[in-house]
Design a protein around this motif. Structure first.
Motif, PDB file in Angstrom:
ATOM      1  N   LEU A   1      -5.363  15.649  -5.978  1.00 47.91           N
ATOM      2  CA  LEU A   1      -4.541  14.480  -5.945  1.00 47.91           C
ATOM      3  C   LEU A   1      -4.901  13.440  -4.795  1.00 47.91           C
ATOM      4  N   GLY A   2      -5.357  13.957  -3.614  1.00 49.61           N
ATOM      5  CA  GLY A   2      -5.744  13.304  -2.665  1.00 49.61           C
ATOM      6  C   GLY A   2      -6.937  12.331  -3.015  1.00 49.61           C
ATOM      7  N   ARG A   3      -7.992  13.073  -3.667  1.00 52.01           N
ATOM      8  CA  ARG A   3      -9.114  12.172  -4.155  1.00 52.01           C
ATOM      9  C   ARG A   3      -8.831  11.224  -5.244  1.00 52.01           C
ATOM     10  N   SER A   4      -7.986  11.614  -5.986  1.00 53.72           N
ATOM     11  CA  SER A   4      -7.415  10.484  -7.166  1.00 53.72           C
ATOM     12  C   SER A   4      -6.571   9.472  -6.513  1.00 53.72           C
ATOM     13  N   LEU A   5      -5.894   9.751  -5.463  1.00 56.17           N
ATOM     14  CA  LEU A   5      -5.096   8.596  -4.878  1.00 56.17           C
ATOM     15  C   LEU A   5      -6.337   7.720  -3.995  1.00 56.17           C
ATOM     16  N   ASN A   6      -7.213   8.414  -3.425  1.00 52.76           N
ATOM     17  CA  ASN A   6      -8.179   7.488  -2.458  1.00 52.76           C
ATOM     18  C   ASN A   6      -8.855   6.477  -3.655  1.00 52.76           C
ATOM     19  N   GLU A   7      -9.023   6.998  -4.792  1.00 47.94           N
ATOM     20  CA  GLU A   7      -9.903   6.465  -5.951  1.00 47.94           C
ATOM     21  C   GLU A   7      -9.059   5.177  -6.265  1.00 47.94           C
ATOM     22  N   HIS A   8      -7.786   5.587  -6.604  1.00 46.48           N
ATOM     23  CA  HIS A   8      -6.856   4.701  -7.284  1.00 46.48           C
ATOM     24  C   HIS A   8      -6.738   3.360  -6.291  1.00 46.48           C
ATOM     25  N   ILE A   9      -6.516   3.825  -4.594  1.00 41.65           N
ATOM     26  CA  ILE A   9      -6.180   2.665  -3.941  1.00 41.65           C
ATOM     27  C   ILE A   9      -7.375   1.687  -3.779  1.00 41.65           C
ATOM     28  N   ARG A  10      -8.590   2.360  -3.737  1.00 38.61           N
ATOM     29  CA  ARG A  10      -9.935   1.475  -3.695  1.00 38.61           C
ATOM     30  C   ARG A  10     -10.129   0.632  -4.739  1.00 38.61           C
ATOM     31  N   SER A  11      -9.728   1.125  -5.932  1.00 40.84           N
ATOM     32  CA  SER A  11      -9.869   0.539  -7.338  1.00 40.84           C
ATOM     33  C   SER A  11      -8.896  -0.649  -7.492  1.00 40.84           C
ATOM     34  N   THR A  12      -7.822  -0.549  -6.595  1.00 47.06           N
ATOM     35  CA  THR A  12      -6.765  -1.550  -6.814  1.00 47.06           C
ATOM     36  C   THR A  12      -6.503  -2.328  -5.595  1.00 47.06           C
ATOM     37  N   GLN A  13      -7.509  -2.527  -4.618  1.00 45.85           N
ATOM     38  CA  GLN A  13      -7.637  -3.286  -3.429  1.00 45.85           C
ATOM     39  C   GLN A  13      -7.298  -4.669  -3.490  1.00 45.85           C
ATOM     40  N   THR A  14      -7.719  -5.327  -4.660  1.00 45.03           N
ATOM     41  CA  THR A  14      -7.743  -6.569  -4.862  1.00 45.03           C
ATOM     42  C   THR A  14      -6.162  -7.155  -5.166  1.00 45.03           C
TER      43      THR A  14
ATOM     44  N   LEU B   1       0.973  -1.260  -0.062  1.00 45.61           N
ATOM     45  CA  LEU B   1       0.112   0.060  -0.052  1.00 45.61           C
ATOM     46  C   LEU B   1       0.710   1.299  -0.002  1.00 45.61           C
ATOM     47  N   ILE B   2       1.758   1.315   0.595  1.00 42.77           N
ATOM     48  CA  ILE B   2       2.733   2.346   0.947  1.00 42.77           C
ATOM     49  C   ILE B   2       3.581   2.757  -0.263  1.00 42.77           C
ATOM     50  N   ASN B   3       3.974   1.571  -0.988  1.00 41.54           N
ATOM     51  CA  ASN B   3       4.575   1.888  -2.344  1.00 41.54           C
ATOM     52  C   ASN B   3       3.906   1.949  -3.374  1.00 41.54           C
ATOM     53  N   LYS B   4       2.700   1.668  -3.359  1.00 39.44           N
ATOM     54  CA  LYS B   4       1.545   1.913  -4.341  1.00 39.44           C
ATOM     55  C   LYS B   4       1.338   3.493  -4.499  1.00 39.44           C
ATOM     56  N   CYS B   5       0.946   3.895  -3.134  1.00 38.65           N
ATOM     57  CA  CYS B   5       0.739   5.188  -3.072  1.00 38.65           C
ATOM     58  C   CYS B   5       1.815   6.300  -3.485  1.00 38.65           C
ATOM     59  N   ARG B   6       3.100   5.819  -2.813  1.00 36.45           N
ATOM     60  CA  ARG B   6       4.258   6.597  -3.473  1.00 36.45           C
ATOM     61  C   ARG B   6       4.533   6.545  -4.868  1.00 36.45           C
ATOM     62  N   GLN B   7       4.175   5.356  -5.620  1.00 34.88           N
ATOM     63  CA  GLN B   7       4.237   5.415  -7.088  1.00 34.88           C
ATOM     64  C   GLN B   7       3.423   6.170  -7.825  1.00 34.88           C
ATOM     65  N   PHE B   8       2.062   6.231  -7.223  1.00 37.17           N
ATOM     66  CA  PHE B   8       0.887   6.789  -7.952  1.00 37.17           C
ATOM     67  C   PHE B   8       1.366   8.379  -7.788  1.00 37.17           C
ATOM     68  N   VAL B   9       1.491   8.820  -6.606  1.00 33.67           N
ATOM     69  CA  VAL B   9       1.896  10.298  -6.461  1.00 33.67           C
ATOM     70  C   VAL B   9       3.202  10.787  -7.354  1.00 33.67           C
ATOM     71  N   ALA B  10       4.121   9.734  -7.361  1.00 32.48           N
ATOM     72  CA  ALA B  10       5.247  10.321  -8.514  1.00 32.48           C
ATOM     73  C   ALA B  10       4.898  10.181  -9.944  1.00 32.48           C
ATOM     74  N   ASP B  11       3.843   9.404 -10.268  1.00 39.59           N
ATOM     75  CA  ASP B  11       3.315   9.419 -11.724  1.00 39.59           C
ATOM     76  C   ASP B  11       2.314  10.284 -11.738  1.00 39.59           C
ATOM     77  N   SER B  12       1.721  11.056 -10.896  1.00 43.43           N
ATOM     78  CA  SER B  12       0.457  12.009 -10.926  1.00 43.43           C
ATOM     79  C   SER B  12       0.962  13.506 -10.953  1.00 43.43           C
ATOM     80  N   THR B  13       1.489  14.028 -12.226  1.00 43.10           N
ATOM     81  CA  THR B  13       1.974  15.084 -12.503  1.00 43.10           C
ATOM     82  C   THR B  13       0.740  15.945 -12.996  1.00 43.10           C
TER      83      THR B  13
END
Length: 161
Positions: free
Chosen positions: A121-134, A101-113
């Motif tokens: 950014l916070g909303r997009s990160l929350n959605e990304h984590i919820r959509s990739t929980q499996t 989870l921590i590394n997935k979040c860090r990678q998403f933020v690094a890729d989110s220009t």
């Protein structure tokens, strides 16, 4: 299972009960000192390391804090991202899932220009984590730290409620 546990051991200390201490391999490097009191030197180093630990914000890795709680509160109050709400409550998978989870979040933020607003950014990160929980096979790539010397990874046990 056990293969995930062995991957995490690659960059964590062997003693999972105290992940914020220096890895035992460093003790061996300094224990060959012929001077009396060599152990005292190591104790001083260990204290200095803990005093200077920096916990980087998930959403703004340029911001660092002296403690984990402050970094998490910064993300929640400034970006609307609450890392703790996404953590597994199953103790049997907590450690491994937290690393991913921590590394997935860090990678998403690094890729989110594209996200110019903090809330976006916070909303997009929350959605990304919820959509990739499996859990998927590609999650294995997240066992490698995105941020070098990530103190948040070193202190995962502190995240467990």
């Amino acid at each position: 299972g056990s293969s995930a546990r062995s991957r995490t051991a690659l960059f964590f200390t062997e003693d999972r009960h105290s992940p914020c201490t220096m890895p035992s391999s460093k003790v061996d490097d300094w224990s060959s000192s012929s001077e009396d009191g060599g152990d005292d030197d190591f104790d001083d180093f260990e204290l200095d390391e803990q005093d200077s630990a920096e916990f980087h914000s998930i959403c703004d890795p340029t911001r660092s804090f002296s403690d984990l709680r402050s970094a998490l509160e910064f993300d929640e109050s400034n970006f609307g991202f609450d890392l703790l709400s996404h953590l597994s409550t199953d103790p049997s998978i907590f450690f491994e899932e937290s690393i991913v989870l921590i590394n997935k979040c860090r990678q998403f933020v690094a890729d989110s220009t594209a996200c110019s607003q903090r809330e976006e950014l916070g909303r997009s990160l929350n959605e990304h984590i919820r959509s990739t929980q499996t859990r998927s096979e590609e999650d294995d790539s997240y066992f490698k730290p995105v941020l070098q010397d990530d103190q948040m990874l070193m202190c995962i046990d502190e995240l467990q409620a």
